[in-house]
Design a protein around this motif. Sequence first.
Motif, PDB file in Angstrom:
ATOM      1  N   TYR A 314       0.842  -1.212   0.000  1.00 51.81           N
ATOM      2  CA  TYR A 314       0.000   0.000   0.000  1.00 51.81           C
ATOM      3  C   TYR A 314       0.870   1.252   0.000  1.00 51.81           C
ATOM      4  O   TYR A 314       0.626   2.195  -0.768  1.00 51.81           O
ATOM      5  N   GLU A 315       1.890   1.269   0.831  1.00 52.59           N
ATOM      6  CA  GLU A 315       2.775   2.437   0.884  1.00 52.59           C
ATOM      7  C   GLU A 315       3.533   2.627  -0.435  1.00 52.59           C
ATOM      8  O   GLU A 315       3.717   3.749  -0.904  1.00 52.59           O
ATOM      9  N   GLU A 316       3.958   1.519  -1.022  1.00 56.33           N
ATOM     10  CA  GLU A 316       4.679   1.635  -2.296  1.00 56.33           C
ATOM     11  C   GLU A 316       3.752   2.148  -3.404  1.00 56.33           C
ATOM     12  O   GLU A 316       4.158   2.960  -4.244  1.00 56.33           O
ATOM     13  N   ALA A 317       2.504   1.690  -3.404  1.00 56.33           N
ATOM     14  CA  ALA A 317       1.546   2.156  -4.411  1.00 56.33           C
ATOM     15  C   ALA A 317       1.268   3.644  -4.243  1.00 56.33           C
ATOM     16  O   ALA A 317       1.205   4.394  -5.233  1.00 56.33           O
ATOM     17  N   LEU A 318       1.120   4.091  -2.996  1.00 56.68           N
ATOM     18  CA  LEU A 318       0.933   5.528  -2.771  1.00 56.68           C
ATOM     19  C   LEU A 318       2.160   6.309  -3.220  1.00 56.68           C
ATOM     20  O   LEU A 318       2.035   7.404  -3.786  1.00 56.68           O
ATOM     21  N   GLY A 319       3.329   5.743  -2.984  1.00 57.19           N
ATOM     22  CA  GLY A 319       4.561   6.404  -3.401  1.00 57.19           C
ATOM     23  C   GLY A 319       4.685   6.535  -4.906  1.00 57.19           C
ATOM     24  O   GLY A 319       5.396   7.419  -5.403  1.00 57.19           O
ATOM     25  N   SER A 325      -7.800   4.595  -3.114  1.00 58.12           N
ATOM     26  CA  SER A 325      -8.634   3.446  -3.459  1.00 58.12           C
ATOM     27  C   SER A 325      -7.884   2.466  -4.351  1.00 58.12           C
ATOM     28  O   SER A 325      -7.945   1.247  -4.148  1.00 58.12           O
ATOM     29  N   GLN A 326      -7.159   2.969  -5.352  1.00 59.60           N
ATOM     30  CA  GLN A 326      -6.403   2.076  -6.224  1.00 59.60           C
ATOM     31  C   GLN A 326      -5.255   1.426  -5.469  1.00 59.60           C
ATOM     32  O   GLN A 326      -4.966   0.232  -5.647  1.00 59.60           O
ATOM     33  N   SER A 328      -5.210   0.662  -2.397  1.00 61.98           N
ATOM     34  CA  SER A 328      -5.782  -0.374  -1.544  1.00 61.98           C
ATOM     35  C   SER A 328      -6.013  -1.663  -2.324  1.00 61.98           C
ATOM     36  O   SER A 328      -5.735  -2.767  -1.824  1.00 61.98           O
ATOM     37  N   VAL A 329      -6.500  -1.539  -3.560  1.00 60.22           N
ATOM     38  CA  VAL A 329      -6.722  -2.731  -4.387  1.00 60.22           C
ATOM     39  C   VAL A 329      -5.393  -3.398  -4.720  1.00 60.22           C
ATOM     40  O   VAL A 329      -5.261  -4.634  -4.670  1.00 60.22           O
ATOM     41  N   VAL A 330      -4.372  -2.593  -5.064  1.00 62.86           N
ATOM     42  CA  VAL A 330      -3.050  -3.149  -5.364  1.00 62.86           C
ATOM     43  C   VAL A 330      -2.487  -3.872  -4.145  1.00 62.86           C
ATOM     44  O   VAL A 330      -1.914  -4.964  -4.252  1.00 62.86           O
ATOM     45  N   ALA A 331      -2.676  -3.269  -2.960  1.00 60.15           N
ATOM     46  CA  ALA A 331      -2.169  -3.893  -1.743  1.00 60.15           C
ATOM     47  C   ALA A 331      -2.860  -5.225  -1.466  1.00 60.15           C
ATOM     48  O   ALA A 331      -2.210  -6.212  -1.091  1.00 60.15           O
ATOM     49  N   ALA A 386     -13.413  -7.571  -9.997  1.00 62.74           N
ATOM     50  CA  ALA A 386     -12.800  -7.314 -11.297  1.00 62.74           C
ATOM     51  C   ALA A 386     -11.595  -6.402 -11.158  1.00 62.74           C
ATOM     52  O   ALA A 386     -10.566  -6.583 -11.822  1.00 62.74           O
ATOM     53  N   ALA A 387     -11.692  -5.386 -10.288  1.00 64.59           N
ATOM     54  CA  ALA A 387     -10.548  -4.496 -10.057  1.00 64.59           C
ATOM     55  C   ALA A 387      -9.401  -5.276  -9.427  1.00 64.59           C
ATOM     56  O   ALA A 387      -8.225  -5.084  -9.779  1.00 64.59           O
TER      57      ALA A 387
END
Length: 408
Positions: A314-319, A325-326, A328-331, A386-387
């Motif tokens: 989650y932190e890496e995706a935010l970075g 929201s996206q 969170s889905v990646v995490a 699906a996401a």
Amino acid sequence: MNDGLILYVPGSVMILALLIKAPTLRRGWDQPLMRAVCTLLVVGCMVMFLAAPPTIAAVNRLTGIVNFSAPLVYSVLTAFSGSCIVLVLQWGGGPPAVVRRATRLTVAAFGAVTLLIVVLFAIGDAPVERLRDLDTYYANTPWLREMIVCYLLAHTVGSSTLTVLCWKWLLRVRPSLRPLRTGLALIVLGGVLDLGYLVTKWAAVGARWAGRDWDGLSTYVAPPFASAAALMVGSGFIVPLVGGSAAWRDFSRYRRLHPLWKALRGFAASSVTTVPLTWWSPIGIRLIHRESVIDDGILALGRWFDPAVRGAAYEEALGQGMCASQASVVADAAMLAAACRRREAAEAAEAAEVLGPAVADGAGEHPAGADQGLPEPYRLDSRPLAALAREFRASPIVAAVRRDPARL
């Protein structure tokens, strides 16, 4: 028969589309849009079949009138051009009074041209039967010349109007409306191909007026353009109607869930995965079954979920600039991928009798507090699923975790 295949094939595709949409058309017959769709498909089928040389010869023989097919084909082609414009008017919406007035004007204009084509043929003289090159053969014959010009002009106006309207509409449509954008793009492509048909026809007829022989353009080059254009335009009108249906939405979800289903079906209970399905099972039933397999697989992996992996992902995706929201889905997808990898490794080691009893039982592989699983909505709604499936398949963060769960 081979001479007619180039036109019979797209005609058959239109018949198939008409049969597929028949229940919807029947239920919505009171709607102008549905009537316009039905008219377009029926007239399009008639154009393709009537314009084929074998059909032309058969119609001339059955009626006993030489070249009777000429005004018939030209009239139906003119009606098809008018039907395309009417459908775009109904499709685009707007004030009902304005749409009705524009529809009536279009029908009146193209109806008048159709009547004029019949009258001009009746007063003209075409004693020699021509199955493929009537346009050029009679290009300088009084009254028939005018008939040919009438049908070419009507078709040029109809095709150009349809292409321009759809192009302008395509530029305004939101990217999220993919079925509509795809349909409009196909219609525009069909319009460009139809432009090739019209250019070759006008060039061949104009060459006759100038005393030259470019008949090959009309006889051999124009028909493939016409066939491809009809196929593209017909498909363009059908795609948004099919794409907006419940069955198409179910099929789209079913297809998007494939990466998750493929990864999790091995962990789901056999009572779920062995539900009997046949090739004719409705897509809605297939979607429910696929969601059930995914849900059961997620539950089976619950003990292998590691919140630490989720938090780091989650932190890496935010970075990387993703919204919350996206990210969170990646995490969630990263935690799921790591859980799959851990369980597969545990099962392989257990089968090889490499791990000790404690590890084989999972004591060393199940982080504390990791048995809560993924958030509940993933098991209740196919849209978040699906996401999750999309990120599970395509996210670089998830791919890195899949290769090395300890990376994060």
